[in-house]
Design a protein around this motif. Structure first.
Motif, PDB file in Angstrom:
ATOM      1  N   UNK A 113       0.929  -1.322  -0.055  1.00 25.90           N
ATOM      2  CA  UNK A 113       0.096  -0.293  -0.035  1.00 25.90           C
ATOM      3  C   UNK A 113       0.900   1.229  -0.055  1.00 25.90           C
ATOM      4  N   UNK A 114       0.618   2.124  -0.862  1.00 19.31           N
ATOM      5  CA  UNK A 114       1.497   3.211  -0.868  1.00 19.31           C
ATOM      6  C   UNK A 114       0.981   4.727  -0.368  1.00 19.31           C
ATOM      7  N   UNK A 142      -8.828   9.037   0.063  1.00 18.25           N
ATOM      8  CA  UNK A 142      -7.868  10.195   0.604  1.00 18.25           C
ATOM      9  C   UNK A 142      -8.393  10.963   1.631  1.00 18.25           C
ATOM     10  N   UNK A 143      -9.497  10.870   2.136  1.00 17.31           N
ATOM     11  CA  UNK A 143     -10.118  11.234   3.438  1.00 17.31           C
ATOM     12  C   UNK A 143      -9.382  10.870   4.434  1.00 17.31           C
ATOM     13  N   UNK A 144      -9.166  11.837   5.456  1.00 19.47           N
ATOM     14  CA  UNK A 144      -8.654  11.392   6.901  1.00 19.47           C
ATOM     15  C   UNK A 144      -9.573  12.113   7.825  1.00 19.47           C
ATOM     16  N   UNK A 145      -9.564  11.149   8.829  1.00 16.89           N
ATOM     17  CA  UNK A 145     -10.453  12.067   9.922  1.00 16.89           C
ATOM     18  C   UNK A 145      -9.691  12.615  10.785  1.00 16.89           C
ATOM     19  N   UNK A 146      -8.465  12.512  10.991  1.00 20.64           N
ATOM     20  CA  UNK A 146      -7.693  13.078  11.949  1.00 20.64           C
ATOM     21  C   UNK A 146      -6.686  14.352  11.384  1.00 20.64           C
ATOM     22  N   UNK A 147      -6.495  14.224   9.995  1.00 27.23           N
ATOM     23  CA  UNK A 147      -5.481  15.396   9.336  1.00 27.23           C
ATOM     24  C   UNK A 147      -6.165  16.711   9.502  1.00 27.23           C
ATOM     25  N   UNK A 148      -5.480  17.691  10.021  1.00 28.95           N
ATOM     26  CA  UNK A 148      -5.682  19.056  10.479  1.00 28.95           C
ATOM     27  C   UNK A 148      -6.408  19.130  11.733  1.00 28.95           C
ATOM     28  N   UNK A 149      -6.648  17.935  12.411  1.00 27.01           N
ATOM     29  CA  UNK A 149      -7.296  18.049  14.010  1.00 27.01           C
ATOM     30  C   UNK A 149      -6.193  18.308  14.870  1.00 27.01           C
ATOM     31  N   UNK A 150      -6.676  18.993  15.979  1.00 28.36           N
ATOM     32  CA  UNK A 150      -5.837  19.207  17.173  1.00 28.36           C
ATOM     33  C   UNK A 150      -5.944  18.255  18.202  1.00 28.36           C
ATOM     34  N   UNK A 151      -5.371  17.072  18.069  1.00 31.94           N
ATOM     35  CA  UNK A 151      -5.439  15.908  18.890  1.00 31.94           C
ATOM     36  C   UNK A 151      -4.176  15.867  19.805  1.00 31.94           C
ATOM     37  N   UNK A 152      -4.204  16.029  21.085  1.00 29.84           N
ATOM     38  CA  UNK A 152      -3.349  15.875  21.889  1.00 29.84           C
ATOM     39  C   UNK A 152      -3.341  14.868  23.124  1.00 29.84           C
TER      40      UNK A 152
END
Length: 110
Positions: free
Chosen positions: A35-36, A95-105
């Motif tokens: 998977x690339x 290409x959808x990401x559920x975490x991209x751009x989220x402020x998860x700490x």
């Protein structure tokens, strides 16, 4: 997980084997080293498909939970069936990401 993925190896039904090992196999198939896109996902999906009952996952900074608990207690399952409603959703777009751009700490997760 796209349903067709694991149907490539088990087109009719899942084999009878240890449910957690089966879930690991489905997870590994979904996260093929060829998977690339660099995305590793699907632990919850494969566990939900392969391990019966209500399942709790315990993660510790890995892609696979360090501990899995399952209950098939009829009263617990009946309560959930009576109080939860499933809402059908469309599959994620490529290409959808559920975490991209989220402020998860770690602090917010705790």
């Amino acid at each position: 997980m796209r349903e067709a993925e694991f149907q490539k190896i088990w087109p009719v039904k899942l084999p009878k084997m240890d449910p957690e090992m089966l879930a690991r196999l489905v997870f590994c198939f979904e996260n093929n080293p060829e998977r690339h896109d660099g995305i590793i996902s699907g632990a919850q999906d494969s566990i939900g498909i392969c391990i019966p009952g209500l399942v709790r996952h315990y993660y510790d900074n890995t892609f696979w939970p360090e501990k899995i608990e399952s209950t098939q207690d009829e009263m617990t399952l009946r309560f959930l069936e009576d109080h939860l409603v499933m809402i059908p959703m469309e599959p994620r777009r490529p290409g959808c990401s559920v975490v991209e751009g989220k402020d998860i700490t770690p602090e917010k997760v705790k």
